[in-house]
Design an enzyme around this catalytic site. Sequence first.
Site, mmCIF file in Angstrom:
data_model
loop_
_atom_site.group_PDB
_atom_site.id
_atom_site.type_symbol
_atom_site.label_atom_id
_atom_site.label_comp_id
_atom_site.label_asym_id
_atom_site.label_seq_id
_atom_site.Cartn_x
_atom_site.Cartn_y
_atom_site.Cartn_z
ATOM 1 N N SER A 18 0.827 -1.208 0.000
ATOM 2 C CA SER A 18 0.000 0.000 0.000
ATOM 3 C C SER A 18 0.863 1.260 0.000
ATOM 4 C CB SER A 18 -0.992 -0.004 1.172
ATOM 5 O OG SER A 18 -0.333 0.156 2.399
ATOM 6 N N ASN A 19 2.029 1.195 0.632
ATOM 7 C CA ASN A 19 2.946 2.339 0.534
ATOM 8 C C ASN A 19 3.452 2.506 -0.897
ATOM 9 O OD1 ASN A 19 3.649 3.808 3.160
ATOM 10 N ND2 ASN A 19 3.598 1.655 3.790
ATOM 11 N N ARG A 97 12.530 -8.154 5.262
ATOM 12 C CA ARG A 97 13.709 -8.981 5.225
ATOM 13 C C ARG A 97 14.875 -8.116 5.671
ATOM 14 N NH1 ARG A 97 15.963 -13.459 3.103
ATOM 15 N NH2 ARG A 97 18.031 -13.063 2.256
ATOM 16 N N ASN A 113 13.758 3.745 4.681
ATOM 17 C CA ASN A 113 12.791 2.752 5.161
ATOM 18 C C ASN A 113 11.667 3.487 5.886
ATOM 19 O OD1 ASN A 113 11.802 0.095 5.880
ATOM 20 N ND2 ASN A 113 12.594 0.447 7.951
ATOM 21 N N HIS A 115 8.892 2.748 9.080
ATOM 22 C CA HIS A 115 8.600 1.821 10.171
ATOM 23 C C HIS A 115 7.368 2.329 10.918
ATOM 24 C CE1 HIS A 115 9.400 -1.237 13.174
ATOM 25 N NE2 HIS A 115 9.139 -0.325 14.090
ATOM 26 N N GLU A 149 22.329 -1.330 11.621
ATOM 27 C CA GLU A 149 21.491 -1.716 12.758
ATOM 28 C C GLU A 149 20.013 -1.581 12.365
ATOM 29 O OE1 GLU A 149 20.328 -0.044 17.127
ATOM 30 O OE2 GLU A 149 22.242 0.615 16.291
ATOM 31 N N GLU A 180 1.431 6.888 6.912
ATOM 32 C CA GLU A 180 2.573 6.418 6.106
ATOM 33 C C GLU A 180 2.399 6.849 4.668
ATOM 34 O OE1 GLU A 180 3.800 2.331 6.609
ATOM 35 O OE2 GLU A 180 2.865 2.205 8.572
HETATM 36 C C1 GRF Z 1 3.983 -0.762 6.792
HETATM 37 O O1 GRF Z 1 3.317 -0.678 8.016
HETATM 38 C C2 GRF Z 1 5.414 -0.325 6.945
HETATM 39 O O2 GRF Z 1 5.584 0.669 7.914
HETATM 40 C C3 GRF Z 1 6.092 -1.584 7.379
HETATM 41 O O3 GRF Z 1 5.458 -2.604 6.653
HETATM 42 C C4 GRF Z 1 4.134 -2.201 6.320
HETATM 43 C C5 GRF Z 1 4.006 -2.316 4.847
HETATM 44 O O4 GRF Z 1 2.698 -2.124 4.390
HETATM 45 N N1 GRF Z 1 7.512 -1.486 7.168
HETATM 46 P P1 GRF Z 1 2.413 -2.062 2.844
HETATM 47 O O5 GRF Z 1 2.975 -3.330 2.211
HETATM 48 O O6 GRF Z 1 3.060 -0.826 2.295
HETATM 49 O O7 GRF Z 1 0.909 -2.018 2.727
#
Ligand code: GRF
Length: 224
Positions: A18-19, A97, A113, A115, A149, A180
């Site tokens: 979805s991102n 991963r 990234n 999170h 890290e 996000e």
């Molecule tokens: C999101 O919550 C992101 O923060 C995390 O993994 C999820 C990915 O969601 N790293 P999507 O695949 O973008 O819907």
Amino acid sequence: MGKVNRLKLAVLVSGSGSNLQAIIDACNSADYPAEIVLVFSNQPDAKGLDRARAAGIEAKSLAHKGYPGGREAYDHAVSELIAQSGADLVVLAGYLRLVSESFVKRWEGRLINIHPSLLPSFKGLHAHEQTIAAGVKYSGCTVHFVVPEMDAGPIIAQAVVPVLADDDAHSLGQRILRQEHRIYPQVIRWIAENRVVVGDDGRVTVRDSHSPDFAQINPVTRQG
Ligand code: GRF
């Protein structure tokens, strides 16, 4: 759309993407200064790959399970695919991963990234469960540069949401995901516009930005 000098993105996904979709949508606007040149997944059946193909974007996958030579060899192969795509920036978007140190070093400063917590709290898997268990009243999401890290590295932007009394991991996760989808395309725009600066102290500033000065309390009662 006849754009010159758009920042070229390689987006790495493992799941729903979805991102990725939010970034695809942003790239579809004429004035957005970036374009996706590759979507890669370690999961050949990731829905993110379908989203990419539906948008006419190059989509590739390499199953990590049983890959000869282990993590280093696998990450080297991924790096080669990214390099071949001509990407300037590598965007981890739900890439579930751990990447090897040599991968991070190769793309250092060009690897970001997202999170789903307010880092440095609640790193790693199950961030929402960790958040709810801790009883904190706010959570959110963090976009950061990647360092060896896990879930560390210079923080570029965060969005904050309240944790509601009856939240479970799913409801909290959905509220955070909506943010996000706002901040990831925004941060990519800033990077494309050369506005993101990492200081010697590891702190990030964004040129021509300001921080809203407000406070909120959660929960609130009738009395205030
Ligand atoms: C999101 O919550 C992101 O923060 C995390 O993994 C999820 C990915 O969601 N790293 P999507 O695949 O973008 O819907």
